[in-house]
Write an enzyme that holds these catalytic residues in place. Structure first.
Site, short mmCIF file in Angstrom:
data_model
loop_
_atom_site.label_atom_id
_atom_site.label_comp_id
_atom_site.label_asym_id
_atom_site.label_seq_id
_atom_site.Cartn_x
_atom_site.Cartn_y
_atom_site.Cartn_z
N ASN A 97 10.64 -17.45 -11.15
CA ASN A 97 10.46 -16.03 -10.90
C ASN A 97 11.47 -15.30 -11.78
OD1 ASN A 97 11.75 -13.86 -8.33
ND2 ASN A 97 10.17 -13.40 -9.81
N GLY A 98 10.98 -14.40 -12.63
CA GLY A 98 11.87 -13.66 -13.51
C GLY A 98 11.28 -13.58 -14.90
N GLU A 125 -4.17 3.19 -6.14
CA GLU A 125 -3.79 1.78 -6.14
C GLU A 125 -4.76 0.88 -5.38
OE1 GLU A 125 -0.08 2.05 -2.96
OE2 GLU A 125 0.00 0.53 -4.50
N ARG A 138 4.47 -10.94 -3.61
CA ARG A 138 5.16 -10.89 -4.90
C ARG A 138 4.21 -11.13 -6.07
NH1 ARG A 138 10.72 -11.64 -3.57
NH2 ARG A 138 11.21 -12.02 -5.75
N LYS A 147 3.37 -6.53 -4.42
CA LYS A 147 4.11 -5.70 -3.47
C LYS A 147 5.53 -5.43 -3.97
CE LYS A 147 4.79 -4.20 0.93
NZ LYS A 147 4.28 -2.85 0.78
N LYS A 160 -1.96 6.36 -3.21
CA LYS A 160 -2.69 5.43 -2.33
C LYS A 160 -4.12 5.23 -2.85
CE LYS A 160 0.02 4.10 -0.76
NZ LYS A 160 1.41 4.19 -0.66
N GLU A 164 1.83 11.20 -2.90
CA GLU A 164 1.69 9.93 -2.19
C GLU A 164 0.21 9.66 -1.85
OE1 GLU A 164 3.37 7.39 -1.83
OE2 GLU A 164 2.62 6.38 -0.06
N TRP A 177 2.49 -13.34 -10.49
CA TRP A 177 2.05 -12.03 -10.96
C TRP A 177 2.31 -12.07 -12.47
CZ3 TRP A 177 4.10 -7.78 -13.57
CH2 TRP A 177 3.31 -6.63 -13.52
N HIS A 196 -1.68 25.87 -14.87
CA HIS A 196 -0.97 25.65 -16.13
C HIS A 196 -1.60 24.52 -16.93
CE1 HIS A 196 2.12 28.54 -15.16
NE2 HIS A 196 2.14 28.04 -13.94
N CYS A 204 6.38 -12.68 -9.02
CA CYS A 204 6.17 -14.05 -8.59
C CYS A 204 7.07 -14.45 -7.41
CB CYS A 204 6.45 -15.06 -9.70
SG CYS A 204 5.62 -14.65 -11.23
O1 M6R Z 1 10.05 -2.24 -2.53
P1 M6R Z 1 10.16 -0.87 -3.10
O2 M6R Z 1 10.08 0.19 -2.05
O3 M6R Z 1 11.35 -0.69 -3.98
O4 M6R Z 1 8.88 -0.70 -4.01
C1 M6R Z 1 8.72 0.41 -4.83
C2 M6R Z 1 7.31 0.54 -5.30
O5 M6R Z 1 6.95 -0.55 -6.07
C3 M6R Z 1 6.33 0.65 -4.12
O6 M6R Z 1 6.69 1.70 -3.29
C4 M6R Z 1 4.89 0.88 -4.63
O7 M6R Z 1 4.80 2.09 -5.29
C5 M6R Z 1 3.94 0.79 -3.44
N1 M6R Z 1 3.23 -0.44 -3.50
C6 M6R Z 1 2.94 1.87 -3.41
O8 M6R Z 1 2.13 1.79 -2.26
#
Ligand code: M6R
Length: 581
Positions: free
Chosen positions: A99-100, A464, A27, A576, A461, A457, A73, A480, A2
């Site tokens: 927020n929290g 997500e 957020r 994010k 992508k 990675e 969120w 394996h 949030c």
């Molecule tokens: O702000 P941060 O780099 O600490 O965030 C870590 C992860 O939440 C962030 O990298 C997340 O995995 C990405 N949204 C993936 O694309």
């Protein structure tokens, strides 16, 4: 998670709060709301969905010079209007945005006997606790905060009072001031275009924002003076253009991000020789991060081992935090985070610091909680990253850690690094391949060494933003277990950029083909095996190939998301910045 944003000043503040909230949508964007003081009474406007939806609900008659707002969120309770903030107290006298996480909210709820709750949130307990306390508004806030366990950044309105009360513990909160207006927000990006100065609220401090002044208080209610900080208006400050797809923009920006990073480190020397000498003294490095940042940490560790001959370990923050490892005071703990606000990463950094070890933070946001804990900071220069899926911040992290490895190595890598940034470009993902592979929904990504990291990675992508259930796996691990899943409906994306591994990868490709799997190969060299699809990578030195190859996988994920009509910038269920554990 949030984001909160609040404003008090001359004239209507709704527009500035909505604008601030839009900038905090990274957020969370499940629902949003504002509370305003109108004729001394509190009114709320809420909506499910993004701030644009909330904006549609605000009508011309809504006008107030005291406004608090929230973008959510969901942590406690489903996504619905009732659960969206601001939350009012039972008598409507207090409104709160939060927020929290209030960890003891169930227990506190039981103590608020007779109060009727309208949401499933932890936050509603907080507004009621405040309303039930006695004394001045500040005293009520102070005593309620003492009862609450967990994390919070809050902005609170009291009816009949033209003021905004703010407090924080573990979640970030900033206050900015200028002639005729004072704002508070979870992140300075909410208001940095308008203000020159801001304050950082520390844990258990309080602020009272009134029309022409801000007052700060310590936990014992005594007034305190706080240091004013100046915004760094960086040359590459990118505002929010009318961009339809930030992820596309951010992928395209990667070459400029690398050029900027190279300039900052080699020409402006943002990290001094003295700091590098201090870092060189450490022989053991332990990287800790989450998600994409964890992947870049894996590469960072690989580079430090390869070029600087250091001993490195890498952990996922949420595991490290509760693991049984001993903190080694002679080791340098490296925390990698785009936002610098990721709860698990911050918790690990605090833990390491408390145990007396040194902390290096690799962060993209200068004013972030993680940097407050740092003994050393390695800034990344990706500029603002808006899309939830990290792209340019990832390559900025990878490249920055490669620079670090170079600076700590016996061999001077600076010229090679500078040459690379001059020639690196984003090549488009071949359309003809895209058309053919869209039909696959069972996809694996495989590679060895640094290409294994790229496969992790690439898979993240695609998961997500395109919601495809795929995995990234070390090519040698396939047989394996995971090979059992491969059939003629499977696409295996093979990343092969390490010459020394070519034969091994060829064997892996044969194993996949023997089970009917189709191959999309990304490589800068030829392989002695037929594959269905091939992307020819530019042949840079091996250490740069993770940057070259991931750009194609980012574009692949983006194409899949857009083809399905998904919003790649705001994938479902995510935010994010993951500011809760
Ligand atoms: O702000 P941060 O780099 O600490 O965030 C870590 C992860 O939440 C962030 O990298 C997340 O995995 C990405 N949204 C993936 O694309």
């Amino acid at each position: 998670m949030c984001g909160i944003c609040a404003s008090i000043g001359k004239g209507n503040q709704i527009e500035d709060v909505l604008k601030g909230l839009k900038r905090l949508e990274y957020r969370g964007y499940d629902s949003s709301g504002i509370a305003l003081l109108k004729k001394a009474k509190i009114e709320t406007i809420k909506s499910v969905g993004t701030i644009n939806r909330l904006e549609e609900k605000v009508c011309g008659n809504d006008n107030s010079n005291v406004v608090i707002g929230h973008t959510r969120w969901a942590t406690h309770g489903k996504v619905c209007k009732e659960n969206s903030h601001p939350h009012l107290s039972f008598d409507g006298s207090v409104a709160i945005v939060h927020n929290g996480i209030i960890e003891n909210f169930e227990e506190l709820k039981k103590q608020l006997d007779g109060v009727e709750f309208h949401s499933q949130t932890d936050t509603e307990v907080f507004s009621n606790l405040i309303a039930k306390e006695s004394g001045s508004s500040l005293e009520k806030l102070l005593s309620a905060s003492k009862k609450v366990q967990g994390s919070f950044a809050i902005a609170v309105l009291f009816e009949n009072e033209k003021k905004i009360y703010c407090a924080k513990r573990k979640s970030p909160l900033y206050v900015a001031i200028r002639q005729g207006q004072i704002m508070a927000a979870s992140d300075i990006s909410a208001f940095e275009d308008k203000f020159d100065f801001f304050y950082v609220l520390e844990d258990d401090e309080f602020a009272i924002l009134s029309e022409n002044k801000v007052e700060f208080f310590a936990a014992d209610c005594t007034g305190i003076e706080k240091e004013q900080k100046m915004f760094e208006k960086t040359a590459f400050f990118e505002d929010f253009p009318d961009e339809k797809c930030f992820m596309r923009k951010e992928i395209a920006e990667q070459p400029i991000v690398l050029k900027r990073t190279s300039f900052k480190y080699f020409s402006e020397k943002v990290v001094s020789d003295e700091t590098i000498s201090k870092l060189k003294k450490f022989h053991n490095f332990h990287f800790v991060a989450c998600g994409t940042a964890y992947h870049s940490a894996l590469l960072g560790a690989e580079y430090l081992q390869r070029f600087a001959k250091k001993h490195c370990e890498v952990s996922v923050a949420s595991e490290f935090r509760y693991g049984s490892q001993k903190i080694n005071k002679k080791c340098l703990y490296v925390f990698v985070s785009q936002s610098g606000e990721t709860a698990d990463t911050i918790a690990c950094a605090s833990m390491v610091k408390e145990k007396g070890a040194k902390v290096l933070c690799v962060t993209n946001v200068p004013y972030c909680t993680l940097n407050n804990l740092a003994d050393f900071i390695l800034p990344t220069f990706a500029g603002k990253e808006i899309a939830v899926a990290s792209t340019k911040a990832y390559v900025a992290q990878v490249f920055t850690m490669l620079i670090l490895a170079g600076l700590m190595s016996e061999k001077d890598l600076s010229e090679t690094l500078k040459r690379f940034v001059l020639s690196f470009q984003i090549k488009p993902f071949p359309e003809e391949i895209l058309k053919e592979i869209f039909s696959y929904s069972k996809i694996f990504f495989v590679g060895r060494g640094q290409d294994y990291v790229t496969s992790l990675e690439g898979a993240l992508k695609l998961k997500e933003i395109a919601y495809i259930n795929c995995i990234g796996i070390a090519a040698g691990e396939l047989k394996h277990g995971t090979l059992a899943l491969v059939d003629d409906k499977t696409l295996v994306v093979v990343i092969s950029t390490k010459k020394s591994m070519r034969e091994k990868i060829e064997n892996n490709i044969q194993e996949i083909k023997a089970r009917g799997g189709k191959i999309l190969l990304l490589s800068q060299f030829e392989h002695n095996v037929d594959v269905e699809y091939k992307i020819d990578l530019t042949a840079f030195d091996e250490e740069f190939m993770p940057i070259e190859s991931i750009a194609f996988l980012q574009q692949l994920a983006l194409a899949y998301a857009l083809a399905e009509g998904y919003d790649p910038d705001k994938p479902r269920n995510l935010a994010k910045s993951v500011t809760v554990e």
